[in-house]
Design an enzyme around this catalytic site. Structure first.
Site, PDB file in Angstrom:
ATOM      1  N   HIS A 293      -9.939   0.614   1.615  1.00 26.42           N
ATOM      2  CA  HIS A 293      -9.823   2.888   1.806  1.00 26.42           C
ATOM      3  C   HIS A 293     -10.872   3.666   1.933  1.00 26.42           C
ATOM      4  CE1 HIS A 293      -5.492   2.665   1.934  1.00 26.42           C
ATOM      5  NE2 HIS A 293      -5.870   1.423   0.621  1.00 26.42           N
TER       6      HIS A 293
ATOM      7  N   HIS B 146      -9.449  -3.825  -1.746  1.00 28.00           N
ATOM      8  CA  HIS B 146      -8.269  -3.572  -1.359  1.00 28.00           C
ATOM      9  C   HIS B 146      -8.102  -1.396  -1.480  1.00 28.00           C
ATOM     10  CE1 HIS B 146      -3.742  -2.235   0.192  1.00 28.00           C
ATOM     11  NE2 HIS B 146      -4.214  -1.331  -0.724  1.00 28.00           N
ATOM     12  N   GLU B 147      -8.824  -1.319  -2.655  1.00 27.71           N
ATOM     13  CA  GLU B 147      -8.912   0.137  -2.880  1.00 27.71           C
ATOM     14  C   GLU B 147     -10.021   0.553  -2.044  1.00 27.71           C
ATOM     15  OE1 GLU B 147      -6.341   2.087  -3.359  1.00 27.71           O
ATOM     16  OE2 GLU B 147      -5.523   0.149  -4.462  1.00 27.71           O
TER      17      GLU B 147
ATOM     18  N   CYS C 184       0.726  -1.265   0.052  1.00 26.16           N
ATOM     19  CA  CYS C 184       0.247   0.142  -0.590  1.00 26.16           C
ATOM     20  C   CYS C 184       0.725   0.885   0.008  1.00 26.16           C
ATOM     21  CB  CYS C 184      -0.908  -0.509   1.316  1.00 26.16           C
ATOM     22  SG  CYS C 184      -2.046   1.575   1.164  1.00 26.16           S
TER      23      CYS C 184
HETATM   24 ZN    ZN Z   1      -3.850   0.618  -0.017  1.00 31.24          ZN
END
Ligand code: ZN
Length: 175
Positions: free
Chosen positions: A144, A140-141, A98
């Site tokens: 966030h 993953h995004e 990341c």
């Molecule tokens: Zn990330």
């Protein structure tokens, strides 16, 4: 314009992002700036909270994964107000990193496939059925946008083994 990346330890990375109400000129510029920022770090994804904006936007340039597991990149693609549904029961474990947690890589278990609906920069809806690393990248995004980091998905002893490295990152990158 390249934007400042927020690093592990910054409280904004732990907050929930708000939906984009209207795709204004300012939002379009933010998307372009996020693309420039991601590319300057050779990243493969970036979410708005990582540049200090609590909006439900992420970008990615992971286009597809071939049968050997190699990633093929495209021009950055913009995802506004993404909604992820129908995660597969089948999961896979693979290494992630990341931009907000520099130089730390660890294996994360995630569903193998996912369905995604989002808006593009013109406000047009589109959807994707994602597989493998592409699905992983989108999840993953999207995490966030909910204040979740990939390290949160690593449990037990493997998670505690990351602590010294995380403490160091916090020291080095907190301003
Ligand atoms: Zn990330």
């Amino acid at each position: 314009m390249k934007l400042n990346v927020r690093y592990y330890g910054d409280p904004i990375l732990r907050q929930k992002a708000e939906p984009v109400e209207k795709i204004t000129e300012e939002i379009r510029q933010l998307c372009l700036d996020m693309c420039e920022t991601m590319l300057s770090f050779n990243g493969i994804g970036l979410a708005a909270p990582q540049v200090g904006r609590l909006l439900r936007i992420f970008i990615s340039n992971v286009a597809w994964e071939d049968e050997r597991g190699e990633l093929h990149l495209s021009e950055p693609k913009i995802y506004i107000n993404p909604v992820l549904t129908a995660p597969s029961d089948t999961t896979a474990e693979r290494s992630e990193g990341c931009l907000s947690i520099p130089k730390l890589y660890a294996a994360v278990d995630r569903p193998l496939t996912i369905h995604l609906d989002a808006l593009d920069i013109e406000g047009n809806p589109f959807s994707e059925d994602c597989y493998g690393y592409v699905a992983r990248n989108r999840m993953h995004e999207n995490d966030h946008l909910n204040g979740v980091l990939f390290i949160d998905r690593i449990k037990g002893k493997r998670r505690s083994q990351l602590e010294p490295a995380l403490r160091l990152i916090k020291q080095q990158y907190s301003s």
